[in-house]
Design an enzyme around this catalytic site. Structure first.
Site, PDB file in Angstrom:
ATOM      1  N   ASN A 138       0.880  -1.176   0.000  1.00  0.00           N
ATOM      2  CA  ASN A 138       0.000   0.000   0.000  1.00  0.00           C
ATOM      3  C   ASN A 138       0.913   1.221   0.000  1.00  0.00           C
ATOM      4  OD1 ASN A 138      -1.789   2.064   0.510  1.00  0.00           O
ATOM      5  ND2 ASN A 138      -2.279   1.416   2.607  1.00  0.00           N
ATOM      6  N   TRP A 139       1.050   1.817  -1.186  1.00  0.00           N
ATOM      7  CA  TRP A 139       2.005   2.923  -1.305  1.00  0.00           C
ATOM      8  C   TRP A 139       1.495   4.203  -0.652  1.00  0.00           C
ATOM      9  CZ3 TRP A 139       4.080   2.723  -7.075  1.00  0.00           C
ATOM     10  CH2 TRP A 139       4.787   1.525  -7.252  1.00  0.00           C
ATOM     11  N   LYS A 140       0.215   4.257  -0.329  1.00  0.00           N
ATOM     12  CA  LYS A 140      -0.384   5.483   0.225  1.00  0.00           C
ATOM     13  C   LYS A 140      -0.065   6.668  -0.705  1.00  0.00           C
ATOM     14  CE  LYS A 140      -0.155   3.356   4.711  1.00  0.00           C
ATOM     15  NZ  LYS A 140      -0.096   3.476   6.148  1.00  0.00           N
ATOM     16  N   HIS A 172      -9.471   1.308   4.845  1.00  0.00           N
ATOM     17  CA  HIS A 172      -8.193   1.500   5.539  1.00  0.00           C
ATOM     18  C   HIS A 172      -8.429   2.460   6.702  1.00  0.00           C
ATOM     19  CE1 HIS A 172      -4.152   2.762   6.451  1.00  0.00           C
ATOM     20  NE2 HIS A 172      -3.751   1.656   5.866  1.00  0.00           N
ATOM     21  N   GLU A 174      -6.835   4.852   7.803  1.00  0.00           N
ATOM     22  CA  GLU A 174      -6.622   6.271   7.480  1.00  0.00           C
ATOM     23  C   GLU A 174      -7.856   6.857   6.806  1.00  0.00           C
ATOM     24  OE1 GLU A 174      -2.841   5.796   5.468  1.00  0.00           O
ATOM     25  OE2 GLU A 174      -1.937   5.251   7.389  1.00  0.00           O
ATOM     26  N   GLU A 200      -5.717  -4.756  10.571  1.00  0.00           N
ATOM     27  CA  GLU A 200      -4.713  -3.714  10.757  1.00  0.00           C
ATOM     28  C   GLU A 200      -4.990  -2.962  12.054  1.00  0.00           C
ATOM     29  OE1 GLU A 200      -2.619  -2.673   6.894  1.00  0.00           O
ATOM     30  OE2 GLU A 200      -4.212  -1.232   7.204  1.00  0.00           O
ATOM     31  N   GLY A 214       2.172   2.445  10.816  1.00  0.00           N
ATOM     32  CA  GLY A 214       3.141   3.530  10.660  1.00  0.00           C
ATOM     33  C   GLY A 214       3.801   3.943  11.962  1.00  0.00           C
ATOM     34  N   SER A 236       3.114  -2.005  10.427  1.00  0.00           N
ATOM     35  CA  SER A 236       4.553  -2.103  10.682  1.00  0.00           C
ATOM     36  C   SER A 236       5.135  -3.492  10.417  1.00  0.00           C
ATOM     37  CB  SER A 236       4.876  -1.625  12.102  1.00  0.00           C
ATOM     38  OG  SER A 236       4.474  -0.267  12.263  1.00  0.00           O
ATOM     39  N   GLY A 250       2.705  -1.126   4.317  1.00  0.00           N
ATOM     40  CA  GLY A 250       2.756   0.295   3.998  1.00  0.00           C
ATOM     41  C   GLY A 250       4.189   0.733   3.737  1.00  0.00           C
ATOM     42  N   GLY A 251       4.797   1.358   4.744  1.00  0.00           N
ATOM     43  CA  GLY A 251       6.132   1.949   4.599  1.00  0.00           C
ATOM     44  C   GLY A 251       7.146   1.034   3.916  1.00  0.00           C
TER      45      GLY A 251
HETATM   46  P1  PGA Z   1       2.682   0.400   7.722  1.00  0.00           P
HETATM   47  O1  PGA Z   1       1.231   0.596   7.060  1.00  0.00           O
HETATM   48  O2  PGA Z   1       3.218  -0.908   7.173  1.00  0.00           O
HETATM   49  O3  PGA Z   1       3.481   1.581   7.251  1.00  0.00           O
HETATM   50  O4  PGA Z   1       2.478   0.350   9.183  1.00  0.00           O
HETATM   51  C1  PGA Z   1       0.363  -0.482   6.875  1.00  0.00           C
HETATM   52  C2  PGA Z   1      -0.898   0.011   6.239  1.00  0.00           C
HETATM   53  O5  PGA Z   1      -1.336   1.104   6.598  1.00  0.00           O
HETATM   54  O6  PGA Z   1      -1.488  -0.651   5.381  1.00  0.00           O
END
Ligand code: PGA
Length: 255
Positions: A10-12, A95, A97, A167, A173, A212, A233-234
């Site tokens: 997930n590149w956001k 998600h 977010e 999640e 994050g 994470s 994500g990251g």
């Molecule tokens: P993260 O994000 O790996 O940076 O914690 C995961 C996500 O939000 O899908």
């Protein structure tokens, strides 16, 4: 046959034409990851680039969000029909977010999931508890209610068409990760909830863990019985890290 592991990046809101291309090229030339499914969810301005680089390859791509509407006067929104038109195969919905920053309710998340299903795209439905929920021992209750709200929208007949992603909001994050045992507890609960409705669907349902996930914790997480891969994500923005996580999924499959 067990469930095939699935690793989704997930590149956001990250990327550039140049950076994306080097990630696509690196993913396409990776060896030894054929036994897992891999996908990336890219920002919408880069859908065309993803389509050009990935269509017809083993790597799938998708969106990070979708409108629950078909078409019309919804400025800034993206429809499921457009995603199909471009060849997207998956779409994230719910998600945390989106839930926390854009006020998306579980009901709306369910409608978005249904819209993707209507157009033949697999929704990756995200659920997760906040730190307050966890501290007050409400995690499993919150998971049940987020899942139930989605199933109300998609119907029992579509239980076989979704991927779930657990999640924990406190782990996204933040560098904090659920322990493999904490993840397994929630994943097994989610599968049990589905099992009560459809035994066959519960056996096939893939439940990803996100929050994470890094090269050094991925294999232990993916080694849990009900953890069928990860939503990354990251670490998905770094080719070496992401591929190491994909290889952890390969190792967790073979051990
Ligand atoms: P993260 O994000 O790996 O940076 O914690 C995961 C996500 O939000 O899908």
């Amino acid at each position: 046959m067990g469930r095939k592991k699935f690793v989704v990046g997930n590149w956001k809101m990250n990327g550039s034409i140049e950076e994306n291309q080097s990630l696509f090229d690196g993913l396409l030339s990776a060896k030894g990851v054929e036994s897992v499914d891999i996908a990336v969810c890219v920002p919408s301005p880069y859908f065309f680039q993803a389509r050009g680089a990935l269509s017809g390859t083993a790597i799938s791509w998708g969106a990070q969000n979708v409108s629950e509407q078909d078409s019309g006067a919804y400025t800034g929104e993206i429809s499921a029909k457009m995603l199909v038109d471009l060849g997207a195969e998956i779409g994230l919905v719910g998600h945390s977010e989106r839930r926390s920053m854009f006020g998306e309710s579980s009901g709306l998340v369910g409608k978005k999931a249904m819209k993707l299903i209507e157009f033949g795209i697999s929704p990756v439905v995200c659920v997760g508890e906040t730190l307050d929920h966890r501290k007050s021992k409400k995690t499993l209750e919150v998971m049940s209610s987020q899942l139930k709200a989605v199933i109300e929208q998609i119907g029992l007949e579509n239980l076989g068409n979704i991927v779930l992603a657990y999640e924990p909001v406190w782990a996204i994050g933040t560098g904090l990760t659920a322990s493999p045992e904490q993840a397994q507890e929630v994943h097994s609960h989610l599968r049990q909830q589905v099992r009560l409705l459809d035994v066959e669907a519960s056996r096939e349902l893939r439940i990803l863990y996100g929050g994470s996930v890094k090269p050094d914790n991925a294999e232990a997480l993916f080694g849990q019985e009900d953890v069928d891969g990860g939503l990354i994500g990251g670490a998905s923005l770094n080719l070496i890290d992401f591929l190491t996580i994909c290889r952890a999924a390969v190792n967790a499959t073979t051990h």
